[in-house]
Design a protein around this motif. Structure first.
Motif, short mmCIF file in Angstrom:
data_model
loop_
_atom_site.label_atom_id
_atom_site.label_comp_id
_atom_site.label_asym_id
_atom_site.label_seq_id
_atom_site.Cartn_x
_atom_site.Cartn_y
_atom_site.Cartn_z
N LYS A 22 4.51 40.67 106.47
CA LYS A 22 4.05 39.29 106.37
C LYS A 22 4.41 38.55 107.66
N ALA A 23 3.69 37.45 107.91
CA ALA A 23 3.91 36.70 109.14
C ALA A 23 5.35 36.24 109.30
N SER A 24 6.02 35.98 108.21
CA SER A 24 7.39 35.49 108.32
C SER A 24 8.37 36.59 108.71
N GLY A 71 -0.25 41.51 111.73
CA GLY A 71 0.47 41.69 110.46
C GLY A 71 0.00 42.91 109.70
N GLU A 72 -1.31 43.11 109.69
CA GLU A 72 -1.87 44.23 108.91
C GLU A 72 -1.43 45.58 109.44
N GLY A 113 11.28 48.31 110.09
CA GLY A 113 11.10 48.61 108.66
C GLY A 113 10.79 47.36 107.87
N ASP A 114 11.71 46.39 107.90
CA ASP A 114 11.41 45.16 107.16
C ASP A 114 11.12 43.99 108.09
N LYS A 115 11.41 44.20 109.37
CA LYS A 115 11.11 43.17 110.37
C LYS A 115 10.56 43.85 111.63
N SER A 152 5.77 33.38 118.80
CA SER A 152 5.01 32.94 117.62
C SER A 152 5.88 32.13 116.67
N THR A 153 7.18 32.14 116.89
CA THR A 153 8.07 31.37 116.03
C THR A 153 8.18 29.93 116.51
#
Lengths: 692, 333
Positions: free
Chosen positions: A202-204, A196-197, A176-178, A459-460
């Motif tokens: 967002k990437a973060s 991301g899209e 949902g948010d991550k 990616s982190t």
């Protein structure tokens, strides 16, 4: 990781058959760090990520080379309990495997059941299935008026599929948010950029993980791909982990390929072996793809005067190409090297003498001299002189590749407890990246490899390059070495300050900190003097050094002239690679390239039914890949002369192989096999032609 | 794959009863499950019951392989690996050992059974692909005729052009094998009557009565027997042609021969003309041997892309003869 398993396998294996490769690398003896994890199944790939409450999806695909989907009746499919979503749109399709929509369900079995329950009305359309459906023989005609002798021929190679063992796709776990994205990719960063899209984040707010990937060979570049993109959308929509991976048939049909080729040559030669004119027409079978069919002949390695070149891509009803291990090169080298062997025979020159004279760069001459000795070229019989059933032949192939460093980031953390982390976001597609990062770090600092933990494939982590173009090691190695050196420098600064000395009095060797050459502190004790944050070194580039990746391969083959079976016996694969970090993984990369080249020369062929364009062999039973009993003895020779810096090693060793094998077969049987793969029917036909 | 029940009968008789039970939509036997799993995954069959006979053994079974005096007995559930590793068979009927050694891969051989190998369905890529409704599956066309037929038949074919995929079948053929069954009127079928050509029916390849189950296989010892397969890949590949040979030798002279080819016809294809031609031939006489085998492809009707099989068959036969005569070293030399 190896330390997680109970299996005890020695990591230092003595070299027995490659003494000449010893002593040149940063590390001669370390085995691949993740070898045990991969063999025992401890390594978790994206395809292993079956998370609780997952949904599964597959694309629904056109089953013919060309067909129009006229109507879709999904009523029966929708009735199946556990089917979540069906989305199929009528359209006109141009290749077997082209997606028309997808089905999502609670299990892979239910997805299959639903797809079977679909009532799709297809109207078949006429198909073209190969280059020659469009291009009849085009005869090359160049300016050969100065020649003593002219040679003309047509060569061809098949469509080759990458056949990655782990198929394309991945898993997206959207909260949902991550979100966490498990990708099977050659470009962790490129997935991050493209996912991301469809995630709507967002990437973060998401992480891409690709700690292990089961093969790519060029087909897993360029972003998330349609499978992972679908997974992202489904996961976001249904708020469940979404698993979308190709099955084996999908993998052969719709994940790209090395395009087929047709090369029509005409060259004029002088009796002294110089090439004075000609024309080369090449055709790339790109299926439905726009572009990507280039054939890199002339390669530029040989001195061709006044030879024109023209290339055309040719469409047919097949999946489009994707980059495949030295795109354009193996098919070109096959034509170029065999053409030169045939031309040599015409003017009565030994191909070794002929090619050695004609090649531009002295490096190739030196490699050829070494290779000839190692393979036993003096045992070679003149082409066409053997009459026995079993005939032995020798062939030479060359390859060349640039070396690039597109930039990447690396970080090394030295902790207060003495542990060291080597961190970069790039992935290990089988190259041994994990291992080389560890060795670079350990070597730069001066500590045993066992003190280092390598983190890659997220990616982190500091973003690294995609693994395409053989740029991974040339980029990450100097960058990681720079990051490690910086971290070490910071540690030594701390020690210097604490002891009232100068930083350059301190050094590290074999895990011991020395001051003015004398033992100062054990590594752990030295690190204990750091603050709990430890020290971090980072770098975003490194010195690429000089030199390119050139290679020469010699192959000895025995051809059974009664059965037409080609038995490759011995391969000498000389490969320039600059500064070798890990001998064993470097040798392994060369061996792997050779294996794939032999397989391409002898077996691989994406076969489309000539009437309806369906692939008749979308499986590993009939899409034949070389197996253990087909293997020759392969000797990788690491060539570092005149080079500094880490050089490309992924693609270069795949370039000369099919060429060298084809030349060896020609030498053995006295007739060229100009069309890959070299199956028994072609060998027998060539022998018949030679006899008449 | 749809759901299915799995039955585990304790005897072949019980298995046969289950196989004939009309209350099941489709009950199929599962031995090693090798070919069965392929069929399930490709969506070619949709059984509601699997009858698992993997651990069933016939009443008279003494061992997976039993060689006593004049009879070789192999249980239906004996694995290809057990055959491949059998020192007894290597002496009594080496053609069988060579045949299975060349089949599949070590892992498959560990699970695949002798009876399952004989009854496996063809590997034709049109048959195996759900998208092609070919003759064998009840459709109207054999797609190989005008399509991709490089691996298809050169003998005995029409209207379907498959080749029978078993290595073991031609090897058992030259050992004059008999397949023993329960659940039918007759207790056994000689292997030479186990299969039929497509002109006699395309939907199946064998003549087992419905619901019959193989219990064991017997054959005569054939000390001078051999098998040779020509394969494109030397690892895990099907033969493009194969030959099994059993000889009666007087020194190095062939008194009589039985020759059976694999991978060239929808059934194991006996080559009676070559057997005749081999009579009186000295295996040490290379020219005579080559000449006798040259007729192996007589009468073959190649398709558009498999003419090379015509050239390869005599070679496979000759090499099988040399192996049968104990001259393996001369092969591929």
């Amino acid at each position: 990781m190896a330390s997680d398993t109970a299996v005890s396998i020695p990591t230092n294996m003595p070299t027995t058959n490659r003494p000449m490769n010893l002593g040149q690398s940063m590390d001669d003896n370390t085995s691949r760090l993740d070898g045990v994890a991969k063999i025992t199944g401890a390594a978790k790939y994206s395809s292993d990520m079956i998370l609780p409450n997952s949904l599964f999806a597959r694309f629904v695909r056109c089953p013919f080379g060309a067909a129009s989907l006229e109507s879709v009746d999904d009523a029966d499919a929708k009735k199946i309990d556990g089917v979540i979503e069906i989305d199929i749109q009528p359209k006109e399709c141009q290749y077997d495997g082209q997606p028309v929509g997808h089905v999502a369900a609670n299990s892979p079995m239910l997805v299959d059941r639903a797809i079977k329950a679909l009532n799709l009305k297809w109207k078949k359309l006429p198909v073209k299935t190969q280059i020659t459906d469009t291009v009849k023989e085009e005869i090359a005609k160049g300016d050969v008026k100065d020649a003593d002798v002219t040679f003309a021929a047509v060569y061809s190679t098949p469509v080759q599929t990458h056949s990655s063992l782990e198929t394309h796709g991945g898993v997206v776990d959207h909260h949902g948010d991550k979100a966490t994205v498990y990708a099977s990719t050659q470009g962790t960063s490129s997935v991050r950029d493209g996912i991301g899209e469809p995630l709507g984040l967002k990437a973060s707010d998401f992480e891409v993980i690709c700690e292990y990937v089961g093969g790519g060979f060029g087909s897993k570049l360029g972003g998330p791909g349609k499978e992972l993109t679908l997974a992202a959308k489904l996961s976001q929509k249904f708020k469940r982990p979404a698993y979308v991976m190709c099955n084996r048939a999908d993998e052969h049909l719709d994940t790209g390929n090395r395009p087929s080729s047709m090369t029509s040559v005409q060259i004029g030669l002088k009796k002294d072996g110089s090439v004075v004119g000609g024309e080369i027409l090449t055709y790339g079978g790109t299926g439905v793809g726009k572009g990507g069919g280039g054939v890199s002949i002339p390669s530029g390695r040989y001195n061709f005067q006044n030879v024109n070149k023209k290339h055309t891509d040719v469409s047919f009803n097949g999946g489009g190409p994707r980059p495949f291990r030295a795109p354009g090169h193996p098919q070109a080298a096959f034509a170029e090297e065999l053409m030169l062997d045939e031309a040599a025979a015409l003017i009565g020159m030994d191909p070794f003498t002929f090619k050695r004279k004609l090649v531009k760069d002295d490096v190739y001459r030196e490699m050829m001299d070494m290779g000839a000795k190692l393979i036993g070229w003096s045992d070679r019989k003149e082409t066409g002189t053997q009459k026995s059933a079993m005939r032995t032949g020798y062939g030479i192939g060359t390859g060349g590749w640039g070396s690039a460093n597109p930039g990447g980031n690396a970080e090394v953390v030295i902790h207060q407890d003495g542990s060291v982390e080597s961190r970069t976001g790039t992935q290990d597609i089988g190259t041994g990246q994990r291992t080389t990062m560890g060795i670079c770090t350990a070597d730069s600092i001066g500590i045993p490899l066992s003190f280092v933990t390598v983190q890659i494939g997220r990616s982190t982590l500091p973003p690294g390059p995609g693994s395409g173009g053989s740029v991974t090691s040339p980029t990450t190695a100097p960058t990681m070495m720079a990051a490690a050196a910086q971290a070490k420098g910071k540690l030594l600064d701390v020690l210097a300050k604490g002891s009232g000395g100068d930083a350059n009095e301190f050094s590290v060797k074999d895990g011991v900190v020395l001051r003015k050459g004398e033992k100062f502190l054990a590594w752990k004790d030295a690190c204990a003097k750091l603050t709990p944050d430890g020290v971090t070194g980072s770098a975003s580039t490194g010195d690429g050094g000089k030199g390119n990746s050139q290679g020469v391969q010699f192959i000895k083959v025995v051809v059974d002239c009664e059965t037409g079976i080609v038995h490759p016996k011995h391969v000498i694969a000389i490969q320039s690679c600059g500064r070798v970090i890990c001998r064993k993984t470097a040798e392994s990369q060369i061996i792997g390239g050779v294996i794939q080249g032999i397989s391409y020369a002898m077996f691989e062929n994406k076969i489309l039914d000539r009437n309806n364009g369906a692939m008749v062999n979308p499986n590993l039973e009939w899409y034949k890949i070389l197996g253990p009993n087909d293997m020759p003895h392969i000797e990788p020779v690491l060539w570092w002369h005149g080079q500094t810096g880490v050089k490309s090693l992924g693609e270069p060793p795949n370039i000369p192989t099919a060429a060298a094998l084809a030349c060896a077969v020609y030498n053995a049987i006295g007739a060229p096999i100009r069309h890959l793969p070299m199956t028994p029917d072609k060998v027998l036909k060539a022998l018949e032609g030679a006899a008449s | 794959m749809n759901s299915f029940a799995i039955a585990q009968p304790k005897s072949y008789e019980d298995a046969s009863t289950l196989a004939k039970d009309k209350s099941y939509r489709l009950a199929v036997i599962k031995a090693g499950g090798i070919d069965l799993l392929d069929h399930l995954k490709e969506g070619l069959i949709d059984p509601d019951v699997l009858i698992d006979v993997r651990r069933v053994r016939a009443a008279g079974a003494k061992a997976p392989i039993d060689v006593s005096g004049d009879t070789v007995r192999i249980e239906a559930g004996t694995t290809l690996a057990e055959i491949a590793h059998s020192a007894e068979l290597a002496k009594a009927a080496p053609a069988l050992v060579y045949a299975v050694e060349s089949a599949a891969s070590p892992q498959v051989r560990n699970a695949a059974t002798a009876a399952g190998n004989l009854l496996q369905r063809p590997r034709c890529w049109y048959y195996r692909n759900e998208q092609f409704n070919c003759l064998k599956k009840g459709g109207a066309t054999c797609f190989a005729v005008e399509g991709e037929n490089r691996y298809h038949a050169i003998f005995g074919d029409g209207p379907c052009h498959i080749v029978h995929p078993s290595n073991l079948a031609p090897a058992l053929w030259v050992c004059d094998a008999t397949v023993h069954i329960v659940g039918a009127e007759q207790p056994s079928i000689p292997i030479r009557y186990l299969y039929h050509t497509p002109d006699k029916g395309v939907r199946s390849e064998n003549n087992l009565p419905p619901g019959a189950v193989i219990t064991h296989i017997t054959c005569k010892p054939a000390k001078a027997s051999g098998f040779y397969a020509i394969k494109e890949k030397q690892s895990f590949d099907w033969p493009v042609v194969a030959a099994a040979v059993a000889l009666e030798l007087d020194g190095t002279v062939i008194k009589s021969a039985v020759v059976c080819a694999g991978a060239v016809a929808p059934i194991p294809w006996e080559l009676r003309n070559v057997a005749s031609a081999l009579r009186g031939v000295d295996v040490a006489d290379d020219a005579a041997l080559t000449k006798a085998c040259a007729g192996a492809s007589a009468g073959a009707k190649p398709m558009t892309d498999n003419g090379y099989k015509v050239k390869l068959l005599p070679v496979a036969v000759k090499r099988a003869v040399l192996i049968a005569a104990g001259r393996k070293a001369e092969v591929e030399s």
